[in-house]
Design a protein around this motif. Structure first.
Motif, PDB file in Angstrom:
ATOM      1  N   GLU A 164       0.883  -1.131   0.030  1.00  0.00           N
ATOM      2  CA  GLU A 164      -0.208   0.036   0.068  1.00  0.00           C
ATOM      3  C   GLU A 164       0.925   1.471  -0.099  1.00  0.00           C
ATOM      4  O   GLU A 164       0.585   2.123  -0.800  1.00  0.00           O
ATOM      5  CB  GLU A 164      -0.859  -0.040   1.060  1.00  0.00           C
ATOM      6  CG  GLU A 164      -1.702   1.142   1.058  1.00  0.00           C
ATOM      7  CD  GLU A 164      -2.911   1.130   0.288  1.00  0.00           C
ATOM      8  OE1 GLU A 164      -3.277   0.198  -0.245  1.00  0.00           O
ATOM      9  OE2 GLU A 164      -3.242   2.341  -0.253  1.00  0.00           O
ATOM     10  N   ALA A 388     -10.054  -2.144  -0.062  1.00  0.00           N
ATOM     11  CA  ALA A 388      -9.513  -1.080   0.778  1.00  0.00           C
ATOM     12  C   ALA A 388      -9.818   0.294   0.527  1.00  0.00           C
ATOM     13  O   ALA A 388     -10.044   1.249   1.336  1.00  0.00           O
ATOM     14  CB  ALA A 388      -8.103  -1.507   0.924  1.00  0.00           C
ATOM     15  N   ARG A 389      -9.436   0.746  -0.751  1.00  0.00           N
ATOM     16  CA  ARG A 389      -9.687   2.138  -1.289  1.00  0.00           C
ATOM     17  C   ARG A 389     -11.163   2.419  -1.067  1.00  0.00           C
ATOM     18  O   ARG A 389     -11.374   3.590  -0.722  1.00  0.00           O
ATOM     19  CB  ARG A 389      -9.362   2.135  -2.626  1.00  0.00           C
ATOM     20  CG  ARG A 389      -7.639   2.292  -3.202  1.00  0.00           C
ATOM     21  CD  ARG A 389      -7.470   2.384  -4.347  1.00  0.00           C
ATOM     22  NE  ARG A 389      -6.079   2.437  -4.838  1.00  0.00           N
ATOM     23  CZ  ARG A 389      -5.450   2.139  -5.815  1.00  0.00           C
ATOM     24  NH1 ARG A 389      -6.065   1.652  -6.776  1.00  0.00           N
ATOM     25  NH2 ARG A 389      -4.275   1.783  -5.864  1.00  0.00           N
ATOM     26  N   THR A 392     -11.594   3.197   2.323  1.00  0.00           N
ATOM     27  CA  THR A 392     -11.248   4.473   2.750  1.00  0.00           C
ATOM     28  C   THR A 392     -11.853   5.771   2.436  1.00  0.00           C
ATOM     29  O   THR A 392     -12.187   6.588   3.367  1.00  0.00           O
ATOM     30  CB  THR A 392      -9.806   4.462   2.153  1.00  0.00           C
ATOM     31  OG1 THR A 392      -8.995   3.289   2.325  1.00  0.00           O
ATOM     32  CG2 THR A 392      -8.888   5.773   2.840  1.00  0.00           C
ATOM     33  N   ASN A 396     -14.668   8.045   5.322  1.00  0.00           N
ATOM     34  CA  ASN A 396     -14.338   9.557   5.316  1.00  0.00           C
ATOM     35  C   ASN A 396     -15.565  10.063   6.213  1.00  0.00           C
ATOM     36  O   ASN A 396     -16.830   9.791   5.357  1.00  0.00           O
ATOM     37  CB  ASN A 396     -13.916  10.080   4.194  1.00  0.00           C
ATOM     38  CG  ASN A 396     -12.914  10.844   4.288  1.00  0.00           C
ATOM     39  OD1 ASN A 396     -12.466  11.505   5.431  1.00  0.00           O
ATOM     40  ND2 ASN A 396     -12.139  10.859   3.104  1.00  0.00           N
ATOM     41  N   ARG A 417      -4.065  -2.841   4.442  1.00  0.00           N
ATOM     42  CA  ARG A 417      -4.025  -1.471   3.593  1.00  0.00           C
ATOM     43  C   ARG A 417      -4.816  -0.571   3.958  1.00  0.00           C
ATOM     44  O   ARG A 417      -4.290   0.676   4.150  1.00  0.00           O
ATOM     45  CB  ARG A 417      -4.640  -1.913   2.159  1.00  0.00           C
ATOM     46  CG  ARG A 417      -3.621  -2.705   1.263  1.00  0.00           C
ATOM     47  CD  ARG A 417      -4.170  -2.998  -0.078  1.00  0.00           C
ATOM     48  NE  ARG A 417      -3.346  -3.876  -0.823  1.00  0.00           N
ATOM     49  CZ  ARG A 417      -2.445  -3.420  -1.598  1.00  0.00           C
ATOM     50  NH1 ARG A 417      -2.282  -2.150  -1.554  1.00  0.00           N
ATOM     51  NH2 ARG A 417      -1.918  -4.032  -2.213  1.00  0.00           N
ATOM     52  N   LEU A 418      -6.013  -0.638   4.884  1.00  0.00           N
ATOM     53  CA  LEU A 418      -6.844   0.313   5.409  1.00  0.00           C
ATOM     54  C   LEU A 418      -5.992   1.017   6.596  1.00  0.00           C
ATOM     55  O   LEU A 418      -6.169   2.166   6.941  1.00  0.00           O
ATOM     56  CB  LEU A 418      -8.223  -0.280   5.993  1.00  0.00           C
ATOM     57  CG  LEU A 418      -9.100   0.851   6.247  1.00  0.00           C
ATOM     58  CD1 LEU A 418      -9.718   1.441   5.105  1.00  0.00           C
ATOM     59  CD2 LEU A 418     -10.247  -0.012   6.894  1.00  0.00           C
ATOM     60  N   THR A 421      -4.016   3.524   4.921  1.00  0.00           N
ATOM     61  CA  THR A 421      -4.647   4.793   4.235  1.00  0.00           C
ATOM     62  C   THR A 421      -5.259   5.606   5.369  1.00  0.00           C
ATOM     63  O   THR A 421      -5.345   6.786   5.320  1.00  0.00           O
ATOM     64  CB  THR A 421      -5.774   4.191   3.384  1.00  0.00           C
ATOM     65  OG1 THR A 421      -6.349   3.509   3.782  1.00  0.00           O
ATOM     66  CG2 THR A 421      -4.979   3.541   2.119  1.00  0.00           C
ATOM     67  N   SER A 422      -5.539   5.043   6.425  1.00  0.00           N
ATOM     68  CA  SER A 422      -6.284   5.600   7.707  1.00  0.00           C
ATOM     69  C   SER A 422      -5.167   6.011   8.660  1.00  0.00           C
ATOM     70  O   SER A 422      -5.445   6.766   9.679  1.00  0.00           O
ATOM     71  CB  SER A 422      -7.370   4.786   8.465  1.00  0.00           C
ATOM     72  OG  SER A 422      -6.844   3.617   8.908  1.00  0.00           O
ATOM     73  N   ASP A 423      -3.851   5.609   8.580  1.00  0.00           N
ATOM     74  CA  ASP A 423      -2.650   5.886   9.378  1.00  0.00           C
ATOM     75  C   ASP A 423      -3.154   5.558  10.963  1.00  0.00           C
ATOM     76  O   ASP A 423      -2.924   5.938  11.767  1.00  0.00           O
ATOM     77  CB  ASP A 423      -2.661   7.376   9.491  1.00  0.00           C
ATOM     78  CG  ASP A 423      -1.049   7.577   9.985  1.00  0.00           C
ATOM     79  OD1 ASP A 423      -0.280   6.841  10.051  1.00  0.00           O
ATOM     80  OD2 ASP A 423      -1.000   8.726  10.460  1.00  0.00           O
TER      81      ASP A 423
END
Ligand SMILES: Cc1cc2nc3c(=O)[nH]c(=O)nc-3n(C[C@H](O)[C@H](O)[C@H](O)COP(=O)(O)OP(=O)(O)OC[C@H]3O[C@@H](n4cnc5c(N)ncnc54)[C@H](O)[C@@H]3O)c2cc1C
Length: 631
Positions: A164, A388-389, A392, A396, A417-418, A421-423
Motif C-alpha cells: 500500500e 480497501a480504497r 477508505t 471518511n 491496507r486500510l 490509508t487511515s494511518d
C-alpha cells in the motif's frame, strides 16, 4: 535523499538453491528484493519483556523461517532471469547476521536499516521504514518478497502494508512463483486449498513456508559484517519512528489464564479409561448433538460466558447515521467465524452505545442480521486493494469506532491496507477483544504461555481476529437490515483463475469430534487411531510439528498459524498442548488429552486427561467407546 548504489554482483560460490531451477524463464532480468527479519530461535520465540518488547537478551537469534523462503526464492528468480537480488533487514546491529547468511546463500547485495530510534516500531512504522529504505535503492525492485509471517510478532501484515505504501499490488502466501510475459504467476495457499493468481510487476509477494526449502548457510560461510551496507534513519525522509510513532503497542503481558477444570487420570489403564468415559458421558459428549439450537460456548480467554448477540443501545433510524459504528469485514472464511465476529462486534457496540455494520461482497446474506449486524454494506468488487480504497473513502466523515476482520489472507490484506490509508495501525491476530475505558483492548498469544494485551490509539481502531477462539452467541431474532451499496473500482493488476479446494475442505470445520495428533504419534501408526476415529466419526487434525514434517497436510493444522475448530470434543493425542496449538482448539466443547508426560502443558488446558502411552491405551478406549456410542 541519499541513494544506495547497487554493489557489483557477488562472485562468491553460493550453495545451489533447492527451489526448482529453470533456466531463462521470461525475458525480463528481475531485480528482486527479499525482506528478512531476525527472530529469537526456538519454540518460545515471541516472549515479551515487561515493556512489551521482544525479549532479545540471551536469546539465540536466527533468520525467520518464512524469510528463509523469501531469500531462497529471490536468489533463484534473480539467477534464473539474469537479474539481481538484494536482502534488506531492519533490526538491531546483531541482525546483520541474517544478511550475512542471505549473502552466503547467494544474494547479490544486502542492506541493513538499524537505528535505536526505530525501537518499539509496530508493523505500520516498520512497513514505513522498509518502504523508505526500498525507495533509496537506485535499482528499483520488480519484485519484493516478504515472509508470510514472522514467528515472533506473527502479524502477517507488513507485506500488504508495504504494498500500500509503495502503491503496488500484493498477493500471498504463495507456494509457487514464476515470471511469465512480464507478470508473475503464483499459486496462493489458503487453509482450504489453492488459487492461481497472476500479478503485474512490480509487486509485493508474501512467500509461504512450504514454498521451497529454506535458505540456510553454515555460519562459517557467511561473509564479514562489512559486506552489508548500513542505513540509519538519517538516510530516510524525516519522520517520527519507533514506539512514539506507532499507533499500536503492547500495553501489558499477562500469563494465559486456565479456563478449564482439568480432571487427570493416571495409573491402571482400564481404570483410567473407565473413569474418563464416565466423566465424558456425564458431560454429554456421546449424546447426539442438537443442530437446531445455537450452542453457547465458553470463550477460553476474556469473559467466560456469552449472552445473545446484544441489541445495540443506540439503534439508528433508517437512513440516519449511527453514533459510533463497529464495522465488520465479512470475507470468504468459515461461516462460524463470521458469526463469532459479528457477535463480538455486537457486544462491543452495545458497550459503546453504537451499532454494527457488516461489509460484505455477497448480496442477500440474511444471517448477518441475526448474528449481530444492524446494517449491511454490499461491496461490488472483491480485490482487497480495491475494497480497501473503497472503504477508505466510505469511512471518511463516518464515526467508525473499530473495523474488525478475520485473521485470514483476504481480510488481512484489506485491513492492512486500510491501516495505512487511515494511518491507524493494525492490531493483528487477536484471540479476544474487549472495550476498556472506551477503547479496544485485544489479547494475543505472545510466546512462553503468555498473552500480550494490545491497544491502539488509531482512529478507527483496526483489528484482525482469530475467530476460532471468539464466543459464539445465540442468534437474535430476525430483523430488517439497512442495506447500502458501495462501488469499488476493479483491480486489473491481479488475475485470479483456478481455485482448487483441498481434500480437507471444510470437513474439519464441520466435524463434531476432532482427533488432534502431535509428534508423539508417528505417521506409520495413524491406522491404529482408525477404530476410535470411526467410532466417533471424527476428523483427523494435527500440530504444526506434524504438518511441518509433512505427516499430514497443512490444511489439517490446528493453531495460530493453522485452522481454528470448535468441535463438541477434541481428543489431543501425543501433543504437548502449546498455546500456539490450543489457539485453534480452545473453542472445543470438551478437550481430552492423552500424553505420557504428566507435566505436559496440555494437562493444564484440558477437561479430561489420561497420563498414558496412547498406543497402550487405545484398545481399552476402543472397547469402552463401543458401549458409550451405542448406548
Ligand atoms: C509463531 C509460531 C506459530 C506456531 N503455530 C502453531 C500452530 O498453528 N499449530 C501448532 O500446533 N503449533 C504451532 N506452533 C508450534 C507450537 O508452539 C508447538 O511447537 C507444537 O504445537 C508442538 O507440537 P507437538 O505437540 O506435536 O510436539 P511436541 O512438543 O514434540 O510434543 C509431543 C508430545 O507427545 C507426547 N508423547 C510422545 N510419545 C507419546 C506417546 N507414545 N503417547 C502419548 N504421548 C506421547 C510427548 O510427551 C509430548 O508432550 C507455532 C510455533 C510458533 C513459534
Amino acid at each position: 535523499m541519499n541513494h544506495i548504489e547497487p554493489s557489483p554482483p557477488a562472485h562468491r560460490d553460493a550453495p545451489p538453491s533447492t527451489c526448482s531451477l529453470r533456466q531463462g524463464i521470461g525475458s525480463h532480468a528481475l531485480v528482486v528484493t527479499a525482506l528478512v527479519k531476525q527472530v529469537p530461535k526456538g519454540d518460545h520465540s515471541g516472549r515479551l519483556d515487561a515493556d512489551g518488547r521482544l525479549e532479545r537478551a540471551g536469546a539465540v537469534a536466527e533468520m525467520n523461517p518464512w524469510c528463509r523462503r523469501a531469500v531462497a526464492q529471490a536468489v533463484r528468480l534473480a539467477r534464473e532471469t539474469g537479474g539481481r537480488s538484494t536482502a534488506i533487514t531492519m533490526g538491531p546491529p546483531a541482525a546483520v547476521d541474517v544478511l550475512r547468511e542471505a549473502l552466503a546463500w547467494g544474494a547479490d547485495d544486502a542492506v541493513q536499516l538499524s537505528d535505536p530510534a526505530l525501537a518499539g516500531s509496530d508493523c505500520l512504522v516498520t512497513a514505513r521504514a522498509l518502504a523508505a529504505t526500498i525507495r533509496l535503492l537506485d535499482d528499483p525492485p520488480d519484485l519484493i518478497l516478504v515472509g508470510n509471517s514472522s514467528v515472533d510478532g506473527s502479524t502477517g501484515a507488513v507485506g500488504a502494508m508495504l504494498a500500500e505504501l509503495l502503491g503496488l499490488p500484493f498477493t500471498g502466501p504463495v507456494l509457487t512463483l514464476e515470471p511469465v510475459d512480464g507478470r508473475l504467476r503464483t499459486t496462493v495457499q489458503y487453509d482450504t486449498g489453492t488459487e492461481s493468481v497472476t500479478i503485474d510487476l512490480p509487486a509485493v509477494v508474501a512467500v509461504a513456508e512450504r514454498s521451497c526449502d529454506p535458505a540456510k548457510a553454515p555460519a562459517d560461510t557467511w561473509p564479514p559484517p562489512d559486506t552489508v551496507r548500513q542505513v540509519t534513519t538519517a538516510d530516510l525522509p524525516e519522520a517520527p519512528w519507533g514506539l512514539p510513532a506507532s499507533p499500536t503497542k503492547v500495553a501489558q503481558v499477562h500469563p494465559a489464564p486456565l479456563t478449564r477444570n482439568p480432571v487427570i487420570f493416571r495409573g491402571h489403564l482400564q481404570s483410567q479409561v473407565d473413569r474418563a468415559l464416565t466423566e465424558l458421558t456425564a458431560r454429554g459428549c456421546f449424546k447426539p448433538h442438537p443442530t437446531t439450537s445455537a450452542p453457547l460456548t465458553t470463550p477460553p480467554y476474556g469473559r467466560r460466558t456469552a449472552g445473545p448477540a446484544e441489541k445495540p443501545a443506540v439503534a439508528s433510524a433508517p437512513g440516519e447515521q449511527a453514533a459510533a459504528e463497529v464495522v465488520v469485514l465479512v470475507g470468504a472464511g468459515p461461516v462460524e467465524g463470521t458469526r463469532a465476529l459479528l457477535g463480538t462486534a455486537a457486544a462491543l457496540a452495545a458497550e459503546i452505545g453504537g451499532s454494527v455494520t457488516a461489509v460484505t461482497t455477497v448480496e442477500g446474506d440474511r444471517e448477518l442480521g441475526r448474528w449481530g449486524a444492524d446494517s449491511v454494506v454490499v461491496v461490488d468488487g472483491e480485490e482487497p486493494r480495491a475494497v480497501a480504497r473503497g472503504l477508505t473513502g466510505w469511512l471518511n466523515g463516518r464515526q467508525v469506532w473499530a473495523v474488525l476482520g478475520a485473521a485470514l489472507p483476504w481480510d488481512r490484506e484489506v485491513l492492512a491496507r486500510l491501516a495505512v490509508t487511515s494511518d491507524a495501525g493494525l492490531m493483528s491476530d487477536l484471540v479476544s477483544l474487549s472495550a476498556k475505558d472506551g477503547r479496544l483492548s485485544g489479547l494475543k498469544p505472545s510466546g512462553g504461555g503468555t498473552l500480550a494485551e494490545i491497544v491502539s490509539r488509531g482512529t478507527p481502531q483496526i483489528a484482525t481476529l482469530r475467530t476460532g477462539l471468539l464466543p459464539l452467541r445465540t442468534p437474535r431474532v430476525d430483523r430488517p437490515l439497512e442495506l447500502h451499496a458501495l462501488h469499488v473500482e476493479p483491480d486489473t493488476a491481479i488475475t485470479r483463475t483456478e481455485r482448487r479446494t483441498g481434500d480437507d475442505g471444510d470437513a474439519l470445520d464441520r466435524a463434531e469430534v476432532v482427533i488432534g495428533v502431535g509428534r508423539g504419534v508417528p505417521p506409520d501408526k495413524y491406522d491404529e487411531l482408525e477404530p476410535v476415529r470411526a467410532l466417533l466419526n471424527a476428523e483427523l487434525a494435527a500440530t504444526r510439528k506434524v504438518t511441518d514434517q509433512g505427516w499430514l497436510p497443512h490444511g489439517r493444522q490446528i493453531g495460530i498459524t493453522g485452522r481454528s475448530v470448535a468441535p463438541r470434543m477434541y481428543l489431543a493425542v501425543g501433543l504437548s498442548g502449546s498455546l500456539n496449538h490450543l489457539a485453534g482448539a480452545g473453542r472445543a466443547g470438551t478437550l481430552v488429552a492423552i500424553n505420557t508426560d504428566p507435566a505436559a502443558e496440555i494437562f493444564a488446558h484440558c477437561d479430561v486427561g489420561l497420563v498414558a502411552d496412547w498406543q497402550e491405551v487405545m484398545p481399552y478406549l476402543v472397547d469402552g467407546l463401543r458401549s458409550c456410542v451405542s448406548g
